[in-house]
Design an enzyme around this catalytic site. Structure first.
Site, mmCIF file in Angstrom:
data_model
loop_
_atom_site.group_PDB
_atom_site.id
_atom_site.type_symbol
_atom_site.label_atom_id
_atom_site.label_comp_id
_atom_site.label_asym_id
_atom_site.label_seq_id
_atom_site.Cartn_x
_atom_site.Cartn_y
_atom_site.Cartn_z
ATOM 1 N N HIS A 77 -49.541 17.580 -35.776
ATOM 2 C CA HIS A 77 -48.879 16.792 -34.733
ATOM 3 C C HIS A 77 -49.922 16.139 -33.812
ATOM 4 O O HIS A 77 -49.837 14.939 -33.525
ATOM 5 C CB HIS A 77 -47.947 17.725 -33.935
ATOM 6 C CG HIS A 77 -47.269 17.088 -32.773
ATOM 7 N ND1 HIS A 77 -45.924 16.819 -32.767
ATOM 8 C CD2 HIS A 77 -47.743 16.673 -31.566
ATOM 9 C CE1 HIS A 77 -45.592 16.266 -31.600
ATOM 10 N NE2 HIS A 77 -46.686 16.172 -30.853
ATOM 11 N N GLU A 78 -50.909 16.926 -33.371
ATOM 12 C CA GLU A 78 -51.921 16.395 -32.450
ATOM 13 C C GLU A 78 -52.841 15.389 -33.146
ATOM 14 O O GLU A 78 -53.244 14.389 -32.542
ATOM 15 C CB GLU A 78 -52.726 17.525 -31.809
ATOM 16 C CG GLU A 78 -51.899 18.503 -30.977
ATOM 17 C CD GLU A 78 -50.990 17.863 -29.941
ATOM 18 O OE1 GLU A 78 -51.308 16.774 -29.429
ATOM 19 O OE2 GLU A 78 -49.943 18.458 -29.636
ATOM 20 N N GLN A 135 -53.052 11.083 -25.519
ATOM 21 C CA GLN A 135 -51.893 11.236 -24.640
ATOM 22 C C GLN A 135 -52.240 11.113 -23.165
ATOM 23 O O GLN A 135 -51.360 10.891 -22.338
ATOM 24 C CB GLN A 135 -51.222 12.590 -24.886
ATOM 25 C CG GLN A 135 -50.555 12.687 -26.240
ATOM 26 C CD GLN A 135 -49.995 14.078 -26.449
ATOM 27 O OE1 GLN A 135 -50.673 14.953 -26.964
ATOM 28 N NE2 GLN A 135 -48.759 14.281 -26.033
ATOM 29 N N CYS A 190 -42.655 16.971 -27.823
ATOM 30 C CA CYS A 190 -43.925 16.330 -27.495
ATOM 31 C C CYS A 190 -43.964 16.040 -26.001
ATOM 32 O O CYS A 190 -42.984 15.566 -25.428
ATOM 33 C CB CYS A 190 -44.042 15.028 -28.288
ATOM 34 S SG CYS A 190 -45.565 14.129 -28.003
ATOM 35 N N LEU A 191 -45.117 16.312 -25.387
ATOM 36 C CA LEU A 191 -45.271 16.022 -23.965
ATOM 37 C C LEU A 191 -45.163 14.529 -23.673
ATOM 38 O O LEU A 191 -44.841 14.146 -22.554
ATOM 39 C CB LEU A 191 -46.612 16.568 -23.458
ATOM 40 C CG LEU A 191 -46.764 18.087 -23.527
ATOM 41 C CD1 LEU A 191 -48.158 18.510 -23.084
ATOM 42 C CD2 LEU A 191 -45.693 18.790 -22.702
ATOM 43 N N GLY A 230 -49.984 21.922 -27.078
ATOM 44 C CA GLY A 230 -51.001 21.057 -27.658
ATOM 45 C C GLY A 230 -51.053 19.741 -26.913
ATOM 46 O O GLY A 230 -50.054 19.291 -26.349
ATOM 47 N N HIS A 236 -51.400 12.034 -33.182
ATOM 48 C CA HIS A 236 -51.646 11.300 -31.934
ATOM 49 C C HIS A 236 -52.980 10.560 -31.984
ATOM 50 O O HIS A 236 -53.076 9.421 -31.540
ATOM 51 C CB HIS A 236 -51.664 12.250 -30.730
ATOM 52 C CG HIS A 236 -50.318 12.600 -30.205
ATOM 53 N ND1 HIS A 236 -49.451 11.659 -29.695
ATOM 54 C CD2 HIS A 236 -49.683 13.790 -30.104
ATOM 55 C CE1 HIS A 236 -48.343 12.259 -29.298
ATOM 56 N NE2 HIS A 236 -48.457 13.559 -29.531
#
Length: 171
Positions: free
Chosen positions: A134-135, A51, A92-93, A46, A138
């Site tokens: 989660h996304e 991000q 997380c990225l 994701g 962000h």
């Protein structure tokens, strides 16, 4: 398509609240394509536009092993259908190399626009529900580390700041 740079915690730009997309045009479609390329390359399941320092309400997700189930969410919203919280390990990225358990509702109703600007509504549960929450965090300037204790969050911040300093020195 082009690979985008993923911002890393504690970059303050990750705290920016994303703006709604007014019109799904070629620019937004290109952003989605670039986000998928970036997400797959990372590799991740994701990615939120925040991000990659684009503050629009756009998310890409693909839980498949073979990159065959791309899901684009534009202006996504969700409603919790079951208040039961389940603990699941998240990474997380934007917080590379760190994983921890987070409690989230396991069943949600999702509404958004798809890549073509058409309405889509569906129920998500399990990993997909967790990934969407989660996304969307962000897009609202929140990271999974915000669910952790201050001690854990500060430890992660310190390790990533040290990594960023070393990368800056080595050029």
């Amino acid at each position: 398509m082009s690979k985008l740079k993923i911002l890393e915690f504690p970059d303050p730009r990750l705290r920016t609240i994303a703006e709604p997309v007014d019109v799904v045009d070629e620019e937004i479609k290109q952003l989605i394509d670039d986000m998928f390329e970036t997400m797959y390359d990372a590799p991740g399941i994701g990615l939120a536009a925040t991000q990659v320092n684009v503050h629009k309400r756009v998310v890409t997700i693909d839980l498949s092993e073979d990159k065959s189930e791309p899901l684009a969410l534009i202006n996504p919203e969700y409603t919790v259908l079951d208040d039961t919280l389940e603990e699941m390990q998240e990474g997380c990225l934007s917080v590379p190399g760190f994983f921890d358990n987070v409690n989230r509702p396991q069943k949600i109703q999702v509404s958004s626009l798809n890549r073509n600007g058409e309405e889509q509504n569906f129920v998500a549960d399990g990993l997909l529900a967790v990934c969407i929450q989660h996304e969307l965090d962000h897009l609202n300037g929140k990271l999974f580390v915000d669910y952790l204790s201050a001690l854990k969050r500060n430890r992660i911040r310190g390790k990533l700041e040290k990594k960023h300093r070393q990368e800056a020195i080595s050029g």
